[in-house]
Design an enzyme around this catalytic site. Structure first.
Site, short mmCIF file in Angstrom:
data_model
loop_
_atom_site.label_atom_id
_atom_site.label_comp_id
_atom_site.label_asym_id
_atom_site.label_seq_id
_atom_site.Cartn_x
_atom_site.Cartn_y
_atom_site.Cartn_z
N ASN A 7 0.87 -1.15 0.06
CA ASN A 7 0.07 -0.20 -0.09
C ASN A 7 0.62 1.36 -0.11
O ASN A 7 1.55 1.68 1.08
CB ASN A 7 -0.97 0.08 1.30
CG ASN A 7 -1.83 0.99 1.14
OD1 ASN A 7 -1.81 2.03 0.30
ND2 ASN A 7 -2.79 1.16 2.21
N ARG A 88 -2.72 -1.97 -3.59
CA ARG A 88 -3.80 -1.42 -3.30
C ARG A 88 -3.85 -0.24 -4.27
O ARG A 88 -3.00 0.58 -4.23
CB ARG A 88 -4.05 -1.12 -1.68
CG ARG A 88 -4.99 -0.11 -1.42
CD ARG A 88 -5.16 0.34 -0.08
NE ARG A 88 -6.17 1.08 0.15
CZ ARG A 88 -6.59 2.24 0.53
NH1 ARG A 88 -5.42 2.86 1.16
NH2 ARG A 88 -7.55 2.85 0.60
N HIS A 177 -13.00 2.28 0.00
CA HIS A 177 -12.90 1.25 1.11
C HIS A 177 -13.70 -0.28 0.47
O HIS A 177 -14.00 -0.92 1.29
CB HIS A 177 -13.70 1.52 2.24
CG HIS A 177 -13.19 2.50 3.27
ND1 HIS A 177 -13.70 3.26 3.86
CD2 HIS A 177 -11.94 2.79 3.22
CE1 HIS A 177 -12.83 4.15 4.64
NE2 HIS A 177 -11.73 3.93 3.88
N ARG A 236 -12.19 14.44 7.80
CA ARG A 236 -13.08 14.90 7.03
C ARG A 236 -14.40 15.13 7.32
O ARG A 236 -15.31 14.42 8.15
CB ARG A 236 -13.11 13.58 5.81
CG ARG A 236 -11.83 13.60 4.91
CD ARG A 236 -12.13 12.33 3.90
NE ARG A 236 -10.72 11.97 3.48
CZ ARG A 236 -10.39 10.52 3.64
NH1 ARG A 236 -11.58 9.61 3.69
NH2 ARG A 236 -9.23 10.00 3.16
N GLU A 379 -7.68 -5.70 5.14
CA GLU A 379 -7.79 -5.47 3.45
C GLU A 379 -6.45 -6.04 3.04
O GLU A 379 -6.49 -6.49 2.00
CB GLU A 379 -7.51 -4.09 3.63
CG GLU A 379 -9.08 -3.37 3.80
CD GLU A 379 -8.96 -1.82 4.06
OE1 GLU A 379 -8.27 -1.37 4.99
OE2 GLU A 379 -9.18 -1.02 3.04
#
Ligand code: AMP
Length: 391
Positions: A7, A88, A177, A236, A379
């Protein structure tokens, strides 16, 4: 057999060597502060942790250091045991509805999609380019965060924007996601031994998103063109009237970059309380801080609003699953959400909810109208397994 999952961020590379069958994380590590004055690399294998400090000029140097640590500390990556490298990638646009074997063409597509994910895709690309150069004999696979949501019906993916503008600039709901939502919703089916489920997955980490999944297919998700839309997050805003942008531009004289930074980094829990970690927000709330108490209420309110709308869209609801950092660990937050759903017959088992565990578990009572579930996301494992489908 193992898969190296990478990642790659703008100034970091996180990696994990995963056994895709057992799920075991054989080794892991990260490179941080790439391109800065002082970088940091750490590598974990078994009981051994090796740390290096010093400048890491670019992603190539970072990954070379990591490969050196694999050779020195182990495990060997050159003995033929690694079957694939899984990368990813946040944005796959309309082009990828599943994992893709990385060819020059696929790499060019990921590059072409940079304007849709300016914070993420350029960084992934750097990781892909150097990993392909340094590990040329292993297949490299891109696993896209958006792929699971390519199945959204048009009515969910389409913004009510001028069609010509939306088409020209490829503006739609892509979600994010997706690897986590796909993995978790699949595990919920296994846990409940049912494929015919109407479920909501709440991925509540530093980034947060909700999805609605019917019979294994995503039908709605809260993140939009970018990961900014939807739930309240660490930094956010989540949903906000887009006219706030016009207002801040016209009245406060802020530039687009300033507003981007405000919405993506200085808002959410951080904006409401000064802290973006949920644990710190709870500490403040428990000490009586009114802003923190309100922030938790805003956070839970937004989640419940999505649960209500997704239930209506799916025409019913069988299970709500909590995952990621706060979803898996924050029993008080789960209780707050469950309490707000009590008028609909949702009943939390307070005792089971309070137990800390890494195991998937049902946390509602037997007579609850909807199953409440905690299911740890993974993940890296999901990326490793998706990569293996292509090699
Ligand atoms: P993730 O992005 O999935 O790694 O999740 C990170 C977030 O999970 C942190 O910012 C915390 O807000 C939250 N988190 C982790 N552990 C806990 C905990 N024990 N209680 C509440 N929140 C937690």
């Amino acid at each position: 057999m193992s898969v190296l999952v990478i990642n790659s961020g703008s100034s970091s590379i996180k990696y994990q060597l995963v056994n895709p069958e057992t799920g075991e994380a054989i080794a892991s590590g990260l490179v941080e502060r790439i391109g800065e004055e002082s970088g940091h690399v750490e590598h974990h294998f078994g009981e051994v942790t090796r740390e290096l400090n010093g400048p890491v000029p670019d992603h190539g140097a970072g990954l070379e250091t990591v490969l050196g640590l694999f050779a020195e500390v182990g495990p060997s990556l050159t003995d033929g045991s690694i079957s694939a490298v899984g990368h990813r990638v946040v944005q796959g646009g309309k082009y990828f509805d599943g994992p893709a074997l990385i060819t020059d063409e696929v790499q060019a597509r990921i590059e072409q999609l940079c304007p849709l994910a300016p914070l993420h895709n350029p960084a992934h690309l750097k990781g892909i380019i150097v990993a392909r150069r340094l590990l040329p004999d292993v297949p490299h696979v891109a696993v896209f965060d958006t792929a699971f949501f390519q199945s959204l019906p048009g009515e969910a993916a389409t913004y009510a924007l001028d069609r010509a503008v939306a088409e020209k600039y490829e503006i739609r709901r892509y979600g994010a996601h997706g690897t986590s939502h796909q993995y978790v919703s699949g595990k919920v089916s296994e846990l409940l031994e049912r494929d015919d489920l109407k479920q909501i997955v709440l991925h509540l980490g530093n980034g947060a998103s909700a999805s609605a999944v019917v019979n294994g297919k995503a039908v709605e998700t809260s993140m939009g063109l970018t990961p900014l839309e939807g739930l309240v997050m660490g930094g956010r805003t989540g949903d906000i009237d887009p006219a706030v942008v016009f207002h801040l531009s016209r009245v406060a004289g802020m530039s687009i970059d300033q507003i981007d930074n405000l919405f993506n980094r200085q808002s959410g829990l951080k904006g409401l309380t000064g802290e973006n970690d949920m644990r710190a927000v709870w500490d403040m709330a428990e000490a009586g801080d009114a802003n923190a108490i309100e922030a938790l209420e805003v956070y839970a309110h937004r989640i419940v609003k999505y649960i209500g709308s997704y239930t209506a869209i799916m025409g019913g609801l069988d299970a709500i699953t909590f995952t990621a950092g706060a979803g898996e660990n924050d029993n008080k937050l789960r209780a707050m959400v469950a309490e707000r759903l009590a008028p609909f017959g949702v009943k939390l088992d307070a005792e089971i909810n309070a137990v800390r565990s890494k195991e998937p578990r049902v946390i509602s009572t037997a007579d609850s109208s909807v199953k409440l579930i905690v299911l740890p996301t993974n993940e890296e494992l999901a990326i490793a397994r998706q990569a293996m489908t292509l090699v």
